[in-house]
Design a protein around this motif. Sequence first.
Motif, short mmCIF file in Angstrom:
data_model
loop_
_atom_site.label_atom_id
_atom_site.label_comp_id
_atom_site.label_asym_id
_atom_site.label_seq_id
_atom_site.Cartn_x
_atom_site.Cartn_y
_atom_site.Cartn_z
N PHE A 8 46.02 22.99 41.76
CA PHE A 8 47.06 23.79 41.12
C PHE A 8 48.34 22.97 40.98
N ALA A 9 48.74 22.32 42.08
CA ALA A 9 49.98 21.52 42.06
C ALA A 9 49.88 20.38 41.06
N ALA A 10 48.72 19.76 40.94
CA ALA A 10 48.56 18.61 40.05
C ALA A 10 48.60 19.00 38.58
N ASN A 11 48.41 20.29 38.29
CA ASN A 11 48.35 20.73 36.89
C ASN A 11 49.36 21.84 36.59
N SER A 12 50.48 21.82 37.32
CA SER A 12 51.46 22.90 37.16
C SER A 12 52.01 22.97 35.73
N ASP A 13 52.04 21.84 35.02
CA ASP A 13 52.53 21.87 33.64
C ASP A 13 51.59 22.64 32.73
N LEU A 14 50.28 22.59 33.01
CA LEU A 14 49.32 23.37 32.23
C LEU A 14 49.46 24.86 32.49
N LEU A 15 50.00 25.19 33.66
CA LEU A 15 50.05 26.58 34.11
C LEU A 15 51.46 27.18 34.01
N GLY A 16 52.31 26.58 33.17
CA GLY A 16 53.70 27.01 33.08
C GLY A 16 53.88 28.46 32.69
N LEU A 76 51.76 30.95 33.24
CA LEU A 76 51.35 31.76 34.38
C LEU A 76 52.44 31.80 35.44
N LEU A 77 53.14 30.68 35.63
CA LEU A 77 54.20 30.60 36.64
C LEU A 77 55.51 31.22 36.15
N ALA A 78 55.61 31.50 34.85
CA ALA A 78 56.85 32.02 34.25
C ALA A 78 58.02 31.08 34.52
N ALA A 79 57.75 29.79 34.47
CA ALA A 79 58.81 28.80 34.68
C ALA A 79 59.57 28.59 33.37
N ARG A 80 60.90 28.64 33.45
CA ARG A 80 61.71 28.42 32.25
C ARG A 80 62.98 27.67 32.63
N ALA A 128 52.73 34.66 44.53
CA ALA A 128 51.92 35.06 45.69
C ALA A 128 50.67 34.20 45.80
N ALA A 129 50.15 34.08 47.01
CA ALA A 129 48.96 33.26 47.24
C ALA A 129 47.77 33.73 46.41
N ALA A 130 47.71 35.03 46.14
CA ALA A 130 46.59 35.57 45.36
C ALA A 130 46.56 35.03 43.94
N ARG A 131 47.68 34.51 43.46
CA ARG A 131 47.72 33.97 42.11
C ARG A 131 47.32 32.50 42.05
N LEU A 132 47.14 31.89 43.20
CA LEU A 132 46.83 30.46 43.24
C LEU A 132 45.33 30.25 43.34
N THR A 133 44.59 30.97 42.53
CA THR A 133 43.13 30.88 42.53
C THR A 133 42.63 30.71 41.10
N LEU A 134 41.46 30.13 40.99
CA LEU A 134 40.89 29.95 39.65
C LEU A 134 40.56 31.29 39.01
N GLY A 135 40.20 32.27 39.84
CA GLY A 135 39.93 33.60 39.31
C GLY A 135 41.15 34.22 38.67
N TYR A 136 42.31 34.07 39.31
CA TYR A 136 43.53 34.62 38.72
C TYR A 136 43.89 33.88 37.44
N VAL A 137 43.71 32.55 37.43
CA VAL A 137 43.95 31.78 36.21
C VAL A 137 43.09 32.33 35.07
N ASP A 155 41.81 35.38 34.76
CA ASP A 155 42.29 36.71 34.36
C ASP A 155 43.55 36.60 33.51
N TYR A 156 44.46 35.72 33.93
CA TYR A 156 45.73 35.60 33.20
C TYR A 156 45.50 35.12 31.77
N TYR A 157 44.69 34.09 31.61
CA TYR A 157 44.51 33.55 30.26
C TYR A 157 43.58 34.43 29.42
N HIS A 158 42.71 35.19 30.05
CA HIS A 158 41.94 36.20 29.32
C HIS A 158 42.91 37.22 28.72
N ALA A 159 43.88 37.67 29.52
CA ALA A 159 44.89 38.61 29.02
C ALA A 159 45.74 37.98 27.93
#
Length: 331
Positions: free
Chosen positions: A131-139, A141-145, A220-229, A231-235
């Motif tokens: 997750f840490a190595a690919n945080s730019d791909l997950l921006g 999901l992280l709502a980073a702005r 939250a820790a529950a969001r740091l899983t491949l399953g949550y990733v 679900d998020y991108y499915h939505a």
Amino acid sequence: MLLSLVICTRNRAEQLRRTLRTAEKLEAPGEPWELLIIDNGSTDHTARVVEDFADRLPIRRIIEREPGLSNARNRGVQEARGRYICWTDDDVLLDRGWLAAYADAFRRHPEASFFGGRVTPVFDGPVPGWFAANSDLLGDLLAARDLGETEARFLSGTRELPYGASFAVRTADQRRHPFDPALGAGRQRLGEESVVMLAMLAEGGHGVWVPAARAEHVIAAARLTLGYVADYYHASGATWAYLGREGQTTPMGPPPPAGRARILGVPLWLWREVLVGGIACRLSWPARTLSRRRLGAWINYHYMRGALSQVRAQAGRKAAPLGAPGVAPAG
């Protein structure tokens, strides 16, 4: 009254308490203001948490029983007494100067329709290596702005809009552009605030980037899983298809191509994306680590699955189950 700070919540009492502890330390905006907690049907001790802050904050709890974040947001718009509405979430830590920065921007830019501030993700627990190595791909999901230290305008055509964790809207404009109840948490689709801001830009309005309005989004820790990733991108994919159903530009960019050839109401190209993407994911899962390429493929696969499900729903058919491979990535 200058502004109403609105937070929507549901069954996150202690999480909300953490946000309110930062709210009670906010610098005063220089004019009267209020804090509205829109309780979207909580069954936990949310009411008691709000009461705990009644002697330190200008706080009101309002119950909105119709589920869905957009319904809660719209209730906040109805109840707000301020000339501006400041929005944040119940998993956000507000910087001491957050509210004052927005208030100052309101006074300096009375012509602006909306405003946005910096959002920095912070993690509530250990972060997996992949997750840490690919945080730019997950921006998203992280709502980073972070658009920099210089104040700037949001104009028509921009793709980098404020996130829901920290934005503000002139109340008169907000009431002309309510949130779509088909979007938001509880609806398996996202982006309700982006749609509102795009509508304001489309009618000739503009927004203002407020770099001093800083907030931290707690992941939250529950969001740091491949399953949550997944679900998020499915939505996200479902949102793309839903908003692009009439050929309109979406917050994600151009709408999905219509395509002439269709199977069960879905363009052939979309079936191909999902089927080929699913096969590629399955073939790559035995690898020991989750590479950037594999994560990108996983994200795209679930994004397209979400789009396909939404297009099938729009065609009046039940979405077909498209099983996804499971994986526990190393990191």
